[in-house]
Design a protein around this motif. Structure first.
Motif, PDB file in Angstrom:
ATOM      1  N   ASP A  48       0.671  -1.333   0.106  1.00 44.90           N
ATOM      2  CA  ASP A  48      -0.067   0.049   0.073  1.00 44.90           C
ATOM      3  C   ASP A  48       0.653   1.244   0.043  1.00 44.90           C
ATOM      4  OD1 ASP A  48      -2.252  -1.779   0.279  1.00 44.90           O
ATOM      5  OD2 ASP A  48      -2.667  -1.281   2.134  1.00 44.90           O
ATOM      6  N   ARG A  49       1.881   1.296   0.885  1.00 42.96           N
ATOM      7  CA  ARG A  49       2.664   2.439   0.760  1.00 42.96           C
ATOM      8  C   ARG A  49       3.305   2.720  -0.573  1.00 42.96           C
ATOM      9  NH1 ARG A  49       7.973   2.501   4.937  1.00 42.96           N
ATOM     10  NH2 ARG A  49       8.573   1.066   3.576  1.00 42.96           N
ATOM     11  N   GLU A  50       3.876   1.513  -0.936  1.00 41.84           N
ATOM     12  CA  GLU A  50       4.616   1.813  -2.252  1.00 41.84           C
ATOM     13  C   GLU A  50       3.626   2.522  -3.264  1.00 41.84           C
ATOM     14  OE1 GLU A  50       7.789   1.737  -4.829  1.00 41.84           O
ATOM     15  OE2 GLU A  50       7.827   1.371  -2.755  1.00 41.84           O
ATOM     16  N   THR A  51       2.504   1.940  -3.327  1.00 43.14           N
ATOM     17  CA  THR A  51       1.468   2.540  -4.331  1.00 43.14           C
ATOM     18  C   THR A  51       1.122   4.174  -3.904  1.00 43.14           C
ATOM     19  OG1 THR A  51       0.151   0.298  -4.412  1.00 43.14           O
ATOM     20  CG2 THR A  51      -0.953   2.276  -4.803  1.00 43.14           C
ATOM     21  N   LEU A  52       1.168   4.329  -2.690  1.00 45.15           N
ATOM     22  CA  LEU A  52       0.863   5.892  -2.411  1.00 45.15           C
ATOM     23  C   LEU A  52       1.948   6.705  -2.805  1.00 45.15           C
ATOM     24  CD1 LEU A  52      -1.480   5.428   0.693  1.00 45.15           C
ATOM     25  CD2 LEU A  52      -2.198   5.590  -1.582  1.00 45.15           C
ATOM     26  N   LEU A  53       2.892   5.948  -2.433  1.00 48.04           N
ATOM     27  CA  LEU A  53       4.247   6.858  -2.639  1.00 48.04           C
ATOM     28  C   LEU A  53       4.622   7.285  -4.147  1.00 48.04           C
ATOM     29  CD1 LEU A  53       6.655   7.902  -0.692  1.00 48.04           C
ATOM     30  CD2 LEU A  53       7.946   5.720  -1.263  1.00 48.04           C
ATOM     31  N   LYS A  54       4.465   6.271  -4.961  1.00 53.17           N
ATOM     32  CA  LYS A  54       4.077   6.662  -6.403  1.00 53.17           C
ATOM     33  C   LYS A  54       3.474   7.651  -6.734  1.00 53.17           C
ATOM     34  CE  LYS A  54       5.917   2.084  -8.060  1.00 53.17           C
ATOM     35  NZ  LYS A  54       5.556   0.755  -8.674  1.00 53.17           N
ATOM     36  N   LEU A  55       2.428   7.695  -6.250  1.00 55.41           N
ATOM     37  CA  LEU A  55       1.340   8.679  -6.393  1.00 55.41           C
ATOM     38  C   LEU A  55       1.819  10.120  -6.049  1.00 55.41           C
ATOM     39  CD1 LEU A  55      -1.612   8.902  -7.801  1.00 55.41           C
ATOM     40  CD2 LEU A  55      -2.387   8.902  -5.274  1.00 55.41           C
ATOM     41  N   LYS A  56       2.447  10.084  -4.824  1.00 54.91           N
ATOM     42  CA  LYS A  56       3.028  11.347  -4.277  1.00 54.91           C
ATOM     43  C   LYS A  56       4.044  11.777  -5.349  1.00 54.91           C
ATOM     44  CE  LYS A  56       5.577  13.108  -0.210  1.00 54.91           C
ATOM     45  NZ  LYS A  56       6.105  12.926   1.367  1.00 54.91           N
ATOM     46  N   GLU A  57       5.048  10.789  -5.427  1.00 59.40           N
ATOM     47  CA  GLU A  57       6.122  11.476  -6.276  1.00 59.40           C
ATOM     48  C   GLU A  57       5.776  12.106  -7.690  1.00 59.40           C
ATOM     49  OE1 GLU A  57      10.295   9.460  -8.255  1.00 59.40           O
ATOM     50  OE2 GLU A  57       8.584   8.055  -7.560  1.00 59.40           O
ATOM     51  N   LYS A  58       4.833  11.578  -8.074  1.00 56.51           N
ATOM     52  CA  LYS A  58       4.064  11.794  -9.423  1.00 56.51           C
ATOM     53  C   LYS A  58       3.599  13.332  -9.192  1.00 56.51           C
ATOM     54  CE  LYS A  58       0.873  10.784 -13.057  1.00 56.51           C
ATOM     55  NZ  LYS A  58      -0.309  11.597 -13.019  1.00 56.51           N
ATOM     56  N   GLU A  59       2.660  13.503  -8.288  1.00 60.08           N
ATOM     57  CA  GLU A  59       2.223  14.758  -7.794  1.00 60.08           C
ATOM     58  C   GLU A  59       3.118  15.841  -7.471  1.00 60.08           C
ATOM     59  OE1 GLU A  59      -1.834  15.934  -5.847  1.00 60.08           O
ATOM     60  OE2 GLU A  59      -0.307  15.769  -4.312  1.00 60.08           O
ATOM     61  N   HIS A  60       4.107  15.622  -6.847  1.00 57.86           N
ATOM     62  CA  HIS A  60       5.144  16.531  -6.473  1.00 57.86           C
ATOM     63  C   HIS A  60       5.688  16.990  -7.548  1.00 57.86           C
ATOM     64  CE1 HIS A  60       5.646  16.406  -1.981  1.00 57.86           C
ATOM     65  NE2 HIS A  60       4.432  15.963  -2.062  1.00 57.86           N
ATOM     66  N   ALA A  61       6.310  15.915  -8.592  1.00 59.76           N
ATOM     67  CA  ALA A  61       6.894  16.562  -9.787  1.00 59.76           C
ATOM     68  C   ALA A  61       5.985  17.270 -10.535  1.00 59.76           C
ATOM     69  CB  ALA A  61       7.291  15.305 -10.715  1.00 59.76           C
ATOM     70  N   GLU A  62       4.410  17.158 -10.646  1.00 61.67           N
ATOM     71  CA  GLU A  62       3.784  17.967 -11.605  1.00 61.67           C
ATOM     72  C   GLU A  62       3.297  19.340 -10.691  1.00 61.67           C
ATOM     73  OE1 GLU A  62       0.902  14.075 -13.088  1.00 61.67           O
ATOM     74  OE2 GLU A  62       0.290  15.575 -11.626  1.00 61.67           O
ATOM     75  N   LYS A  63       3.646  19.390  -9.540  1.00 54.93           N
ATOM     76  CA  LYS A  63       3.295  20.636  -8.824  1.00 54.93           C
ATOM     77  C   LYS A  63       4.435  21.526  -8.287  1.00 54.93           C
ATOM     78  CE  LYS A  63      -1.504  19.396  -7.789  1.00 54.93           C
ATOM     79  NZ  LYS A  63      -2.528  19.228  -6.613  1.00 54.93           N
TER      80      LYS A  63
END
Length: 678
Positions: free
Chosen positions: A298-313
């Motif tokens: 679960d953490r790995e899934t959410l961490l990828k989502l965080k990485e993607k959003e941080h790059a976009e914003k």
């Protein structure tokens, strides 16, 4: 239902602070005189009737509980203070009475005389005798006089410190402030409810740490710094309680040692379904082994989502997953993977519709009727009900009174809970004394733009808490000691946890929902997405619960004290797999369960989930709105309360001993998985 007058008047809520103080002293004096009489009985005079004077406990509780309840709900500081002081007096008196060797000896003598006479008691009477004698042993009444005096002193200090901890919790009024830009992502209807003020030419919005205010920031604030600031403030909001908890744990260790128990946890669990601390450790260790790999995924899934959003914003990304990331990316993942918009779901859940609809479901399922009544309560917003059997024809069909206090206000208890204010029991003349329950919650209030709306989580919580209320209303025991939720602490949540399932049933969701503008129920596609979201990231969710349980059992089994703030932060990261703030904050100061009756007992939330899942899957899943099944549930689980072993109630309801298959299947999709130590 024909209009009937309840055979018992409702409680009165017009006490002044002075009356609370006077009454509590008068009640204590009256009760002490009664126990003096029991304590002075000659050995041969001790009978079941002298034991059954324990009905005095019921009468005492009936008079005192409303007085000490004011501290949770009154708008008057003077009344809250008087209520707090009354609880201190009552707790001290309870400790004093629990140390009465003469009364204990009367109970022991009565037990001997009952056995010697060959008198036949019914099962609940036998249980009462057994429990009253055990209570005396657990109170240390077998100890030498010097040790008993030391024990009484320690118990009084423990009681006072726990009351202070609770008072700080209820009266916490901190806040954290943000600009509108910092609140980006938080729903407009939430922001519109925050007070505004000007400071240094900036408009600031003040956010309290009450659930309806602060949780939307954890879930929706886009800026990670906003979430960090909010979470750190929330974690630090009761730092004043940290030294109190240090003292509480030290006192408990000393008390356990005096009572000849290895640890406080062993003392507490002796009278629970789990039986001892070793079984708790086994249960939690087994569950952690199963949950850990799921949580990592679960953490790995959410961490990828965080990485993607941080790059976009354009936010910096350090590869870590923090406490203030969990709720935000959990809902982001649900929204992106299931296209589930929680803010849209909320539009279909107006408080004015959901509350009566949930009440209606309970009425239908359990064949009961709630009748709203007028009268003075402790606040004008409180709803009052008399509760009856569905087709009541006589006053004997009355079940009790229920109060709903649903909206936040200053100095009010800040979470959701149910108080069994007045117990039900059989009076000496064989007539029934009826119970009174109060449900306290903190649902969002209306805003200038919208009516009061619930989140789906709020709705599930309402199903849960209202389950406690009906447990208190429908229980029918001979003695108040066993009434309603007076069951083993590691079973008490199971009935209400089972009832949470109703908040995930499609036909129930259709029934309770109504869009605040169109009055349309939740559409099928939104319901399907909602149900699919239930166990998304369940690994991280249950590891968080496991952290609380692990901290609780560890601090109550360790033989020596430690830095409990450091332990809180280290254990949280180790068990729940999320990083905390750089500087350890005293989050344990807000762990109200640890001083509110769940000490060495938080494991019970997950332990009882096993029973809840089994009850629902085995009996209710086929038709959760079938009154015939509701009748079976009422008779097997609710009516007996704690008047018999909880395992016996479960066996009667299930038709077999409980097992963990349904629970493990819910979490892991493995019907063959099992959990240790049931």
């Amino acid at each position: 239902m024909t209009k009937l007058t309840p055979p018992q008047a409702p409680a009165t809520w017009t006490h002044t602070p002075e009356q609370v103080t006077t009454l509590i002293n008068e009640l204590i004096a009256k009760d002490r005189a009664l126990w003096d009489k029991v304590g002075s009985l000659r050995p041969e005079e001790c009978t079941f009737e002298s034991l059954a004077i324990s009905r005095a406990d019921a009468e005492m509780e009936t008079e005192t509980e409303p007085l000490i309840f004011y501290q949770n709900v009154s708008t008057s500081k003077e009344l809250r203070d008087a209520s707090n002081a009354a609880e201190v007096l009552l707790r001290e008196y309870g400790i004093e009475m629990s140390m009465r060797v003469d009364v204990y000896q009367a109970k022991v003598n009565a037990e001997k005389n009952i056995k010697a006479s060959g008198r036949k008691l019914n099962p609940e009477e036998e249980r009462l005798v057994e429990k009253l004698v055990l209570d005396g042993k657990r109170a240390g009444l077998d100890l030498p006089e010097e040790e008993r005096k030391e024990l009484e002193k320690l118990k009084k200090e423990l009681s006072q410190t726990c009351v202070e901890f609770s008072k700080n919790f209820n009266e916490e009024n901190g806040r954290v402030s943000f600009t509108l830009e910092e609140l980006k992502g938080v729903p407009e209807d939430v922001i519109s409810g925050y007070p505004k003020r000007e400071e240094d030419k900036k408009t600031l919005y003040d956010v309290t740490f009450k659930t309806p205010d602060i949780f939307p920031l954890f879930k929706f604030a886009e800026n990670p710094e906003t979430r960090r600031k909010a979470y750190e403030g929330y974690d630090d909001r009761l730092a004043v309680n940290a030294p109190l908890l240090d003292r509480i744990l030290d006192l408990r260790r000393r008390i356990a040692k005096l009572l000849r128990y290895p640890t406080w946890a062993d003392y507490v669990t002796e009278v629970k379904m789990v039986k001892d601390a070793a079984n708790v450790h086994t249960f939690l260790d087994d569950l952690q082994k199963k949950l850990h790999p799921v949580g990592l995924k679960d953490r790995e899934t959410l961490l990828k989502l965080k990485e993607k959003e941080h790059a976009e914003k354009g936010y910096s990304f350090d590869g870590a997953f923090y406490l203030w990331d969990y709720r935000y990316y959990d809902q982001k993942f649900i929204q992106s993977s299931l296209d589930l918009d929680e803010k849209l779901v909320k539009e279909y859940l107006p408080v004015s519709v959901i509350v009566p609809q949930i009440i209606q479901i309970y009425q239908h399922l359990l064949s009961i009727k709630f009748v709203e009544i007028k009268g003075d309560a402790w606040h004008s917003e409180v709803q009052q009900y008399s509760v009856w059997k569905k087709d009541a024809k006589t006053p004997e069909d009355f079940l009790g009174y229920c109060y709903l206090d649903l909206f936040p206000r200053t100095a009010k208890y800040s979470h959701a809970a149910v108080w069994g204010l007045i117990p039900g029991y059989l009076k000496p003349d064989e007539t029934r004394h009826y119970p009174t329950v109060a449900m306290v919650a903190n649902l969002a209030k209306p805003t200038p733009d919208r009516p009061a709306l619930m989140t789906h989580d709020d709705a599930v919580t309402f199903f849960h808490e209202f389950g406690h209320a009906v447990h208190g209303l429908l229980s029918r025991t001979q003695f108040s000691k066993f009434h309603g939720t007076s069951v083993a602490r590691d079973f008490v949540e199971a009935p209400s946890q089972m009832l949470e399932n109703w908040g995930w049933e499609p036909k129930v969701l259709k029934k309770i929902s109504s869009h605040y503008e169109t009055q349309q129920p939740l559409p099928d596609d939104l319901i399907e997405k909602l149900i699919k979201s239930r166990y998304v990231n369940a690994g991280l969710f249950y590891l968080r619960q496991l952290f609380f349980a692990t901290y609780d059992i560890k601090v109550h089994t360790d033989k020596d004290s430690t830095d409990y703030t450091q332990l809180w932060n280290e254990l949280r990261e180790d068990v729940s797999l999320v990083k905390g703030p750089k500087k350890p904050l005293p989050g344990q100061g807000s762990f109200a369960h640890i001083t509110g009756g769940y000490d060495a007992g938080y494991y019970g939330y997950m332990y009882s989930l096993v029973f809840a899942a089994d009850m629902y899957a085995t009996v209710f899943k086929k038709d959760p709105l079938d009154p015939a099944l509701g009748d079976k549930y009422r008779k097997s689980i609710l009516v007996p309360g704690g008047s018999r072993e909880e395992l016996d109630s479960l066996k009667e309801f299930l038709g077999r001993p409980p097992n963990a298959e349904a629970f493990m299947k819910e979490l892991f999709g493995d019907s063959k998985a099992s959990s240790a130590n049931l």
